[in-house]
Design a protein around this motif. Structure first.
Motif, PDB file in Angstrom:
ATOM      1  N   VAL A 121       0.901  -1.111  -0.110  1.00  0.00           N
ATOM      2  CA  VAL A 121      -0.162  -0.123  -0.126  1.00  0.00           C
ATOM      3  C   VAL A 121       0.860   1.251  -0.107  1.00  0.00           C
ATOM      4  O   VAL A 121       1.673   1.364   0.818  1.00  0.00           O
ATOM      5  CB  VAL A 121      -0.828   0.044   1.210  1.00  0.00           C
ATOM      6  N   ARG A 122       0.790   2.100  -0.857  1.00  0.00           N
ATOM      7  CA  ARG A 122       1.540   3.457  -1.018  1.00  0.00           C
ATOM      8  C   ARG A 122       0.422   4.491  -0.475  1.00  0.00           C
ATOM      9  O   ARG A 122      -0.661   4.394  -0.439  1.00  0.00           O
ATOM     10  CB  ARG A 122       1.785   3.863  -2.500  1.00  0.00           C
ATOM     11  N   HIS A 123       1.293   5.270   0.554  1.00  0.00           N
ATOM     12  CA  HIS A 123       0.745   6.517   1.203  1.00  0.00           C
ATOM     13  C   HIS A 123      -0.090   7.177   0.400  1.00  0.00           C
ATOM     14  O   HIS A 123       0.137   7.176  -0.936  1.00  0.00           O
ATOM     15  CB  HIS A 123       1.631   7.216   1.997  1.00  0.00           C
ATOM     16  N   THR A 124      -0.978   8.047   0.896  1.00  0.00           N
ATOM     17  CA  THR A 124      -1.825   8.960   0.001  1.00  0.00           C
ATOM     18  C   THR A 124      -0.894  10.268  -0.277  1.00  0.00           C
ATOM     19  O   THR A 124       0.193  10.272   0.226  1.00  0.00           O
ATOM     20  CB  THR A 124      -2.838   9.471   1.061  1.00  0.00           C
ATOM     21  N   SER A 125      -1.541  11.254  -1.064  1.00  0.00           N
ATOM     22  CA  SER A 125      -0.804  12.285  -1.489  1.00  0.00           C
ATOM     23  C   SER A 125      -0.280  13.145  -0.403  1.00  0.00           C
ATOM     24  O   SER A 125      -0.738  13.530   0.545  1.00  0.00           O
ATOM     25  CB  SER A 125      -1.810  13.181  -2.250  1.00  0.00           C
ATOM     26  N   VAL A 126       1.008  13.618  -0.662  1.00  0.00           N
ATOM     27  CA  VAL A 126       1.795  14.516   0.135  1.00  0.00           C
ATOM     28  C   VAL A 126       1.404  16.057  -0.211  1.00  0.00           C
ATOM     29  O   VAL A 126       1.490  16.371  -1.360  1.00  0.00           O
ATOM     30  CB  VAL A 126       3.196  13.944   0.249  1.00  0.00           C
ATOM     31  N   GLU A 128     -10.405  11.480   2.351  1.00  0.00           N
ATOM     32  CA  GLU A 128     -11.018  10.760   0.999  1.00  0.00           C
ATOM     33  C   GLU A 128     -10.141   9.852   0.414  1.00  0.00           C
ATOM     34  O   GLU A 128     -10.545   8.816   0.030  1.00  0.00           O
ATOM     35  CB  GLU A 128     -11.175  11.980   0.085  1.00  0.00           C
ATOM     36  N   GLU A 129      -8.785  10.234   0.078  1.00  0.00           N
ATOM     37  CA  GLU A 129      -7.922   9.103  -0.387  1.00  0.00           C
ATOM     38  C   GLU A 129      -8.007   7.997   0.542  1.00  0.00           C
ATOM     39  O   GLU A 129      -7.778   6.697  -0.067  1.00  0.00           O
ATOM     40  CB  GLU A 129      -6.561   9.737  -0.510  1.00  0.00           C
ATOM     41  N   ALA A 130      -7.650   8.164   1.989  1.00  0.00           N
ATOM     42  CA  ALA A 130      -7.423   6.879   2.896  1.00  0.00           C
ATOM     43  C   ALA A 130      -8.868   6.153   2.662  1.00  0.00           C
ATOM     44  O   ALA A 130      -8.577   4.710   2.880  1.00  0.00           O
ATOM     45  CB  ALA A 130      -7.172   7.671   4.140  1.00  0.00           C
ATOM     46  N   GLU A 131      -9.875   6.664   2.527  1.00  0.00           N
ATOM     47  CA  GLU A 131     -11.279   5.710   2.761  1.00  0.00           C
ATOM     48  C   GLU A 131     -11.015   5.005   1.453  1.00  0.00           C
ATOM     49  O   GLU A 131     -11.666   3.765   1.441  1.00  0.00           O
ATOM     50  CB  GLU A 131     -12.556   6.738   2.524  1.00  0.00           C
ATOM     51  N   VAL A 132     -10.646   5.215   0.439  1.00  0.00           N
ATOM     52  CA  VAL A 132     -10.625   4.453  -0.830  1.00  0.00           C
ATOM     53  C   VAL A 132      -9.653   3.329  -0.556  1.00  0.00           C
ATOM     54  O   VAL A 132     -10.056   2.114  -1.117  1.00  0.00           O
ATOM     55  CB  VAL A 132     -10.149   5.121  -2.090  1.00  0.00           C
ATOM     56  N   VAL A 133      -8.562   3.708   0.197  1.00  0.00           N
ATOM     57  CA  VAL A 133      -7.529   2.539   0.436  1.00  0.00           C
ATOM     58  C   VAL A 133      -8.269   1.623   1.386  1.00  0.00           C
ATOM     59  O   VAL A 133      -8.135   0.480   0.963  1.00  0.00           O
ATOM     60  CB  VAL A 133      -6.183   3.125   0.960  1.00  0.00           C
TER      61      VAL A 133
END
Length: 177
Positions: free
Chosen positions: A6-11, A32-37
């Protein structure tokens, strides 16, 4: 063994900067991004979960419900040394940058590491996993680590590493025997 990478979300770093092992902030779109993950991992049971100790990975692991993920230094991003938080554009005029850009696989950044150093760290960790009895594990980590793992399973050659950096929030499943 199945390994979910799993790659981290946007920095929250301007485009075109080397940030490697700097502990940078995440963009306001984190939830929002973390919820998709989290949804992509829903329904998977992992025997063990590891995370890079950098906050961008720990925060995502926590959000996804893996509060006890084991911190593992070998799955940190490439160490850019003196070049951390410098724009790539500025490095192209640095004579050391010219040398690195010609052979980034074997040439370390000033005070940092070469891509091969990172590959050896990641390979060492994957070799350890390979010797374990685990069947399904998850790693919260960085684009460079996901790339190293895919080179490790011979998905593509090392000289193509930078052509295959997955997007933020990617979940990639690999298998090792």
């Amino acid at each position: 063994m199945e390994i979910y990478l799993v790659r981290h979300t946007s920095v929250d770093v301007p485009a075109g900067y080397a940030y490697g092992q700097t502990d940078v902030a995440l963009k306001p779109s984190f939830a929002e991004e973390a919820e998709v993950v989290r949804q992509n991992l829903h329904g998977h049971a992992f025997e063990k979960v590891w995370t890079s100790p950098l906050s961008r990975c720990v925060r995502l692991a926590d959000y996804c419900g893996f509060h006890d993920a084991i911190r593992e230094d070998r799955i940190k991003e490439l160490n850019f040394g003196e070049w951390e938080m410098k724009p790539w554009e500025a490095l192209s005029s640095d004579p050391r940058g010219e040398v690195w850009f010609k052979d980034w696989i074997h040439t370390p950044t000033p005070g940092g590491e070469a891509f091969m150093d990172q590959y050896h760290r990641v390979s060492d960790f994957l070799d350890e996993l390979r010797r374990s009895s685990f069947q399904k594990v998850c790693l919260f980590t960085h684009g460079g680590v996901l790339t190293c793992a895919r080179i490790y399973i011979k998905e593509y050659p090392i000289d193509e590493a930078f052509r295959h950096i997955p997007p933020y929030g990617s979940v990639i499943r690999i298998e090792i025997e």
